[in-house]
Design a protein around this motif. Structure first.
Motif, PDB file in Angstrom:
ATOM      1  N   VAL A  15       0.870  -1.180   0.000  1.00 55.84           N
ATOM      2  CA  VAL A  15       0.000   0.000   0.000  1.00 55.84           C
ATOM      3  C   VAL A  15       0.908   1.233   0.000  1.00 55.84           C
ATOM      4  O   VAL A  15       1.749   1.386   0.888  1.00 55.84           O
ATOM      5  N   ALA A  65      -8.579   6.290   3.634  1.00 54.60           N
ATOM      6  CA  ALA A  65      -9.507   7.222   4.282  1.00 54.60           C
ATOM      7  C   ALA A  65     -10.962   6.840   4.029  1.00 54.60           C
ATOM      8  O   ALA A  65     -11.868   7.579   4.427  1.00 54.60           O
ATOM      9  N   GLY A 136       6.928   6.578  12.596  1.00 56.83           N
ATOM     10  CA  GLY A 136       7.935   7.592  12.293  1.00 56.83           C
ATOM     11  C   GLY A 136       8.496   8.229  13.550  1.00 56.83           C
ATOM     12  O   GLY A 136       7.847   8.251  14.610  1.00 56.83           O
TER      13      GLY A 136
END
Ligand SMILES: NC(=O)c1ccc[n+]([C@@H]2O[C@H](COP(=O)([O-])OP(=O)(O)OC[C@H]3O[C@@H](n4cnc5c(N)ncnc54)[C@H](OP(=O)(O)O)[C@@H]3O)[C@@H](O)[C@H]2O)c1
Length: 241
Positions: A15, A65, A136
């Protein structure tokens, strides 16, 4: 470059395969013999990646989303071995300027989307399979105007722990990049080189990361059957200094 024999013949969903790390990962996995499903929100970018890989592979639209998009994707993709999502939709800026819709999109990419991927796709993962998501360094090194980035990446780190327990024995991990020259810093223009040099001077590894550093971590997460519910920090120690 990689000892990636275990990927040979494995069906891997990427993805975010239309750009940057996802694209580089798709190319490396392809070279290692994986059967690829390229997924992401922009079919043109996915076709661009597909065009660089000769041979049969699948391209499927997927918008993290949109739960309908995720359930449609689940209906189309069939069984697979591993899924990796590099998805991000950052909402950076001072608190007073944040728009709710942007904040929600950021959570969709890093938290709600991965949760829904597990909801709709866990039943289609083969024995020994895994999910790997991208967190992250901002979660461990918060900074002004990066509150949403810090929170979404941090929530993802806890999400992989919870999912690893709930959908066991499917393994669920996260890779947490530090500053990596994937192309996402190109917007700095002429300031980019000085920025990256400063990062390398400050972090304990004294270098900036490369997409290959991230891909090695993804391959490790996919390949090691005893690693689940874990965050692999590929940040040169940047979260510590
Ligand atoms: N580069 C760094 O220094 C750094 C540092 C810390 C963390 N990270 C994390 O590492 C990951 C990869 O970063 P990157 O630098 O390679 O590039 P990036 O620009 O952050 O990659 C974002 C990816 O998310 C995909 N995406 C956006 N909206 C989506 C949606 N609604 N549904 C599904 N996918 C969506 C994009 O698809 P399109 O290809 O269609 O645009 C793109 O492939 C990200 O999660 C990022 O937050 C990177």
């Amino acid at each position: 470059m990689f000892d990636a024999t275990p990927l040979k013949g494995q069906r891997l969903v990427v993805v975010g395969a239309g750009s940057r790390t996802g694209r580089a990962l798709a190319k490396a996995a392809w070279a290692a013999g994986a059967a690829l499903v390229l997924a992401g929100p922009d079919p043109r970018k996915l076709e661009w990646t597909a065009g660089e890989l000769s041979g049969p592979l699948e391209v499927l639209p997927l918008d993290l989303a949109d739960e309908r998009s995720i359930s449609d994707f689940a209906g189309l993709v069939g069984g697979f071995d591993h899924l990796v999502s590099t998805a991000a939709m950052p909402a950076n800026g001072p608190l007073r300027d944040l728009e709710l819709a942007d904040v929600q999109r950021a959570f969709s990419a890093k938290v709600i989307g991965p949760l829904l991927l597990a909801k709709h796709l866990a039943g289609q993962v083969s024995q020994g399979g895994s999910f790997t998501f991208f967190s992250g360094v901002a979660a461990w090194r918060p900074a002004p105007a990066r509150t949403v980035m810090a929170t979404t990446n941090g929530a993802l780190a806890f999400l992989v722990q919870a999912l690893a327990v709930e959908i066991a024995p499917i393994r669920v991990n996260a890779v947490s990049p530090g500053i990596v020259d994937t192309g996402s810093w190109d917007g700095l223009g002429a300031d980019k080189e000085a920025f990256l040099r400063g990062v390398a001077e400050r972090n304990p590894a004294r270098r900036v990361g490369s997409p290959e550093d991230l891909i090695k971590a993804v391959f490790y997460a996919i390949d090691n059957p005893y690693v689940t519910g874990t965050v692999l920090h590929v940040d040169g120690g940047g979260r510590l200094a």
